[in-house]
Design an enzyme around this catalytic site. Structure first.
Site, mmCIF file in Angstrom:
data_model
loop_
_atom_site.group_PDB
_atom_site.id
_atom_site.type_symbol
_atom_site.label_atom_id
_atom_site.label_comp_id
_atom_site.label_asym_id
_atom_site.label_seq_id
_atom_site.Cartn_x
_atom_site.Cartn_y
_atom_site.Cartn_z
ATOM 1 N N ASP A 1 0.870 -1.154 0.000
ATOM 2 C CA ASP A 1 0.000 0.000 0.000
ATOM 3 C C ASP A 1 0.927 1.230 0.000
ATOM 4 O O ASP A 1 2.106 1.123 0.379
ATOM 5 C CB ASP A 1 -0.878 -0.038 1.252
ATOM 6 C CG ASP A 1 -1.680 1.223 1.443
ATOM 7 O OD1 ASP A 1 -2.355 1.643 0.491
ATOM 8 O OD2 ASP A 1 -1.613 1.798 2.540
ATOM 9 N N ASP B 1 0.097 5.116 0.986
ATOM 10 C CA ASP B 1 -0.007 6.056 2.111
ATOM 11 C C ASP B 1 -0.002 5.319 3.454
ATOM 12 O O ASP B 1 -0.859 4.468 3.704
ATOM 13 C CB ASP B 1 -1.304 6.861 2.011
ATOM 14 C CG ASP B 1 -1.369 7.701 0.742
ATOM 15 O OD1 ASP B 1 -1.257 8.925 0.840
ATOM 16 O OD2 ASP B 1 -1.534 7.117 -0.347
#
Length: 220
Positions: A12, A14
């Site tokens: 992922d 952020d």
């Protein structure tokens, strides 16, 4: 069974690979200032970053998605963010060492994010990251927790899904990884809300810190 050494890593973006909260906090408080409101404390904004722009609008102005002014506020926030996506955002420091080792050994890695490409691609470029694949929110008709973006990323890397680790800081990341047949790796250093217990997420592995994740992979 969880592989001790994955064939590929998928992150992922952020709160997992990159600490983007400082630049998103600046945009959120710019929205507040535009409405004559004082700045919110940074920790309060940080906890909402993984929930996306709409959540930040709701936090900043109290406008939910159904409110007629929500979209205009979201457009303002994203425009402010888009002007400065990589001013203070940084790769979580230990992960620089991990990626250097991983890439140097010829192992594939990539990013699967619910961030729109208009913001994710410039951020990745500005930080000097060179993933083997970058799947963004608007690249497919669906996004996480749907497993399709993870499957597409694995296809880009020419690695079977069960041989991949997907690493994330949100329960939807674990749901997507499980649905994709990947090893679901939860990290506790990202953008968790106060009530979140990331060790209760449906993961296969849990790491409290970026350091612990890095050491585990370097030793595997």
């Amino acid at each position: 069974m969880t592989p001790l050494r994955p064939a590929a890593l998928l992150f992922d973006l952020d709160g997992t690979l990159v600490d983007t909260a400082p630049d998103l906090a600046r945009a959120t408080n710019a929205l507040r200032a535009h409405h004559g409101l004082p700045a919110l404390p940074y920790p309060l904004i940080r906890a909402q970053v993984s929930n996306g722009g709409s959540a930040l609008v709701t936090l900043a102005l109290g406008l939910d998605k159904a409110h007629p002014e929500h979209q205009a506020a979201r457009d303002f926030l994203l425009a402010a963010y888009g002007e400065a996506v990589a001013v203070d955002s940084r790769i979580f420091p230990p992960l620089e060492r991990l990626l250097a080792h991983w890439s140097g050994a010829g192992h594939p890695w990539g990013i699967v994010t619910n961030k729109p490409r208009a913001y994710a691609a410039p951020l990745v470029h500005e930080l000097g990251l060179v993933p083997g694949t970058l799947l963004c929110a608007d690249d497919l008709p669906v996004k996480k927790p749907d497993p399709a973006p993870l499957h597409e990323a694995a296809r880009h890397l020419a690695v079977a899904a069960p041989a991949c680790w997907y690493i994330g800081d949100h329960v939807r990341d674990m749901q997507a990884a499980r649905a994709a047949g990947m090893t679901a790796v939860a990290v506790g250093y990202g953008y968790l809300e106060e009530e979140d217990d990331y060790r209760q997420w449906p993961a296969d592995l849990w790491f409290d810190t970026a350091e612990a994740l890095t050491e585990a992979l370097l030793l595997s």
